[in-house]
Enzyme design. Structure first.
Site, PDB file in Angstrom:
ATOM      1  N   ASP A 137       1.175  -1.170   0.137  1.00 36.67           N
ATOM      2  CA  ASP A 137      -0.226   0.188   0.225  1.00 36.67           C
ATOM      3  C   ASP A 137       1.065   1.483  -0.036  1.00 36.67           C
ATOM      4  OD1 ASP A 137      -2.073   1.705  -0.060  1.00 36.67           O
ATOM      5  OD2 ASP A 137      -3.287   0.711   1.806  1.00 36.67           O
TER       6      ASP A 137
HETATM    7  C1  NOJ Z   1      -3.762   3.762   0.536  1.00 34.32           C
HETATM    8  C2  NOJ Z   1      -5.512   3.128   0.096  1.00 34.32           C
HETATM    9  O1  NOJ Z   1      -5.200   2.469   1.817  1.00 34.32           O
HETATM   10  C3  NOJ Z   1      -5.341   2.355  -0.928  1.00 34.32           C
HETATM   11  O2  NOJ Z   1      -5.872   1.350  -0.753  1.00 34.32           O
HETATM   12  C4  NOJ Z   1      -5.586   3.084  -1.838  1.00 34.32           C
HETATM   13  O3  NOJ Z   1      -5.541   1.761  -2.558  1.00 34.32           O
HETATM   14  C5  NOJ Z   1      -3.871   3.456  -2.185  1.00 34.32           C
HETATM   15  N1  NOJ Z   1      -3.687   4.085  -0.798  1.00 34.32           N
HETATM   16  C6  NOJ Z   1      -3.423   4.338  -3.472  1.00 34.32           C
HETATM   17  O4  NOJ Z   1      -4.464   5.005  -3.952  1.00 34.32           O
END
Ligand code: NOJ
Length: 753
Positions: free
Chosen positions: A289
């Protein structure tokens, strides 16, 4: 004509049965071919080229120009994928540099968070989970894939498959709810919709099962918080939706921000290697993430960026999102022998495999035949249908459906909130295209007056109270559209209290004094505690954040043109103090029951110290939720008549058939979501009081009686114990068929070895 073609394609996609054998053979052949290409490419790549593939660079979707630095990085083969490049000319230019100028001419993948729609917004995922309908999930992700792939996106960070048992958690809005069985069905359907029949179709986008794993178990519902998850809990509750998505061939997986039992998910070798690769046989790639790699420093698990790269690489993380631990350190780590080059080769193979399956080597650019199809008529119809199927009626004291002739007072901060109605993760949705309840009332020629009453959900003022009350007095019915703005749920937006924010409760109480019936409509990213106002209102409809077509869906439901069809995918608490609450809990040694329950105000003053009530409950709110998992009313009523099991005893590997007869006792045709629950009474580890094992959507004419049968396989009774053995165990089982998790007709059977 065009619409009918799309309808035909969509319907074919949804209904055509595939010849699985042929499909398998084709897949095996292309996989063999791909492995050859991958190995050839790999043999030509330098260490730097390989590290480049593990790099997912983030950009700003609002960027007006393409940075020279980014172009140069792509030219040098230092980037494997890009996130948030939203101008199609930038997508094309960067891809051209990658396939014409980079060292190995490897195409990029362009990614975006396309969560519950791209332009046409469907209800938030928790709302779609309330439809209990895999077609809703599949269609929503198909529409999202068609719309987003037309601008060059080939990878989405969805579906989110985190089981969530705590409504304080902001990201519950994106989740499939609290039940692993329902979440598994939806997870599979989302993947099928995003990825289509074949990943290399230009309208297919690679799915990403996230957040692996346990993110929804954040202690106290506070986002990013630590989690403690035993192996049985991991395997029986948190893992099944991921397993289901991977069986449907989800191309990628994203690691979660959280730590699990002391080890961050992004550096967790047991989860990434033992479970994901060895047990689940996943052959796509795993992405971290956003900066979850370097967050291992703040977690207190890694010393510095170099240590981060070492931990993540050895755990088996293939691609790093936005941070640069791999870019800055992998080469040195390999030279020092702390990470093996074979490990890096595995990462590159996994990434190239998905690029090949996406057809990017043959067709790196947006397909000219895949032109933008935003807000197509069919997409809007499907979004409306999803909103209708997701709406859960929690209360109706005979006020709904409304008579077309009724004079309505339309009030509330969410009655005309086009941005908020779309919900969280709607970067590409346009509020100008959203149909709010106010818009729908106007178009449908409803006899109404409107005043917002409060300008937004957190509004603390009372300045429009008088006007609202005066308007209500001259009306027959009040429709109060309450809730929370989109920004109050989603990432980093957890709440400790989940009451209606601002002065919404005060306004509802002021309106109740007029004596006019009130229909409370809630638009929110989570269940909202309404214990303080439930007696002031005559009906309650939960429409979640219902998306682009929410207003029309609501108008049809209010006036009885459609039935509210949703069922709760999550237990609805009386108060946040009850959380986490979930229907499939364990019994404890002192299970709560009505006879023993002692309410706080019934305890005599000066009472002698004792374990009053002697069971597991709260003195002030008892032990039941406000509305149970699976609950939802329609415009007719049903009677469950008789339950029968086909055998008293079944052997391992045998099935049992459970029948029930149900009668529509109302005057309208209607649909029931008939639910099957099981309890394994005694186990080698304690088992939940109930577990959902099946459900069916059955439509009834007025007065009609139908027999509904479920086939329950003994395989469905398997669970993972403390020794990580997955098996069913001999013994007695309770089985219920009913309208929700806290009711139903009961029978029993015995499973014999
Ligand atoms: C953080 C989030 O937790 C995740 O779900 C998301 O896909 C990513 N950022 C990318 O934006």
């Amino acid at each position: 004509m065009k619409n009918y073609c799309i309808l035909y394609i969509l319907l074919c996609f949804l209904s055509c049965s595939k010849n699985e054998q042929i499909e398998k053979e084709v897949t095996n052949k292309s996989d063999e071919k791909y492995e050859k290409v991958i190995n050839e490419l790999l043999s030509k790549m330098t260490l730097e080229d390989k590290i480049g593939q593990t790099n997912l660079r983030g950009t700003s979707s609002r960027a007006k120009t393409l940075s020279e630095e980014l172009k140069q990085q792509v030219r040098e083969g230092k980037v494997g994928a890009l996130l948030n490049v939203m101008k199609t000319e930038f997508v094309d230019e960067l891809q051209k540099i990658a396939v014409e100028e980079s060292p190995n001419k490897i195409p990029l993948i362009f990614a975006r968070d396309v969560i519950h729609g791209f332009k046409t917004m469907f209800p938030i995922p928790l709302g779609m989970a309330a439809s209990w309908d895999e077609d809703v999930a599949r269609t929503s992700s198909r529409v999202a894939a068609i719309e987003s792939s037309s601008v060059g996106i080939r990878w989405t960070f969805a579906p989110m498959l985190d089981i969530a048992r705590d409504s304080r958690w902001g990201r519950i809005a994106e989740s499939p709810g609290e039940d692993p069985y329902l979440a598994s069905i939806l997870g599979k359907a989302y993947v099928e919709g995003f990825q289509g029949d074949s990943l290399n179709d230009p309208t297919s986008i690679a799915a990403c099962a996230k957040h692996y794993i346990g993110y929804g178990a954040a202690i106290g519902g506070r986002d990013y918080n630590t989690t403690i998850i035993s192996k049985p809990l991991l395997h029986n509750v948190y893992l099944p939706p991921f397993e289901s998505a991977l069986n449907a061939k989800a191309a990628t997986v994203m690691t979660a921000f959280n730590e699990i039992n002391g080890i961050p998910a992004t550096g967790n070798q047991y989860l990434l290697k033992d479970v994901l690769r060895d047990k689940l046989k996943f052959d796509g790639f795993v992405v971290s993430d956003w900066e979850s790699t370097i967050e291992m420093i703040a977690h207190g698990y890694a010393k510095d960026e170099k240590h981060v790269a070492e931990l993540a690489a050895n755990a088996g993380l293939d691609m790093e999102m936005t941070s640069k631990a791999y870019e800055n350190n992998l080469k040195t780590l390999i030279e020092e022998g702390k990470v093996s080059e074979d490990q890096l080769n595995e990462f590159v193979k996994n990434i190239l495999r998905i690029k090949l399956r996406l057809g990017l080597f043959e067709t790196p650019y947006r397909d000219a035949t895949n032109e933008a199809k935003f807000y197509e008529k069919l997409h809007l119809e499907k979004a409306k249908e999803a909103a209708i199927k997701s709406t859960v009626m929690l209360k109706n004291k005979g006020v709904l459906p409304l008579a077309k002739t009724s004079k309505i007072a339309l009030i509330g901060p969410m009655a005309n909130a086009p941005l908020d109605q779309m919900g969280t993760w709607t970067f590409d949705g346009e509020k100008e295209k959203t149909i709010t309840p106010l818009d729908a009332f106007k178009t449908a020629n409803i006899n109404y007056n409107y005043v917002a009453g409060l300008s937004h959900s957190r509004d603390l003022s009372k300045k429009e109270f008088k006007k609202s009350v005066a308007m209500a007095r001259t009306s027959d019915v009040i429709v109060f559209v309450a809730g929370e703005e989109a920004i109050l749920s989603g990432e980093a937006h957890s709440r400790a209290s989940i009451d209606l924010p601002g002065t919404q409760e005060n306004l509802i109480k002021a309106l109740a004094k007029t004596g006019k019936p009130i229909v409370l409509v809630i638009m929110a990213g989570r269940p909202i505690t309404i214990t303080n106002i439930i007696d002031d209102v005559d009906a309650v409809l939960m429409s979640w954040h219902p998306g682009t077509m929410g207003g029309e869906a609501l108008q049809e439901i209010l006036f009885g043109l459609s039935e509210p069809q949703g069922r709760l995918p999550i237990s609805w608490p009386k108060t946040a103090g009850q959380l986490p609450y979930f229907y499939n809990h364990k019994n404890t040694g002192r299970p709560a029951n009505r006879e023993d329950y002692v309410a706080m105000y019934d305890i005599p003053i000066g009472a002698w110290q004792s374990s009053l009530g002697n069971d597991s409950h709260y003195l002030d709110v008892g032990y039941t939720p406000h509305f149970p998992f699976g609950y939802g009313l329609g415009y007719t009523s049903f009677k469950y008549n008789k339950i029968e099991v086909s055998k008293d005893t079944i052997r391992f590997n045998e099935d049992i058939i459970i029948n029930v007869t149900i009668t529509n006792t109302g005057k309208r045709a209607g649909k029931e979501v008939v639910q099957l629950y099981v309890q394994d009474i005694v186990g080698s580890i304690t088992r939940p009081v109930r577990e959902l094992k099946g459900f069916q959507h059955i439509t009834f004419e007025p007065g009609e009686t139908k027999e509904v049968s479920f086939i329950l396989s003994s395989n469905a009774l398997k669970f993972t114990n403390h020794e990580s053995v997955k098996a069913a165990e001999e013994g007695h089982f309770n089985v219920w068929i009913g309208p929700h998790s806290a009711s139903g007709l009961k029978s029993t059977f015995y499973l014999k070895d």
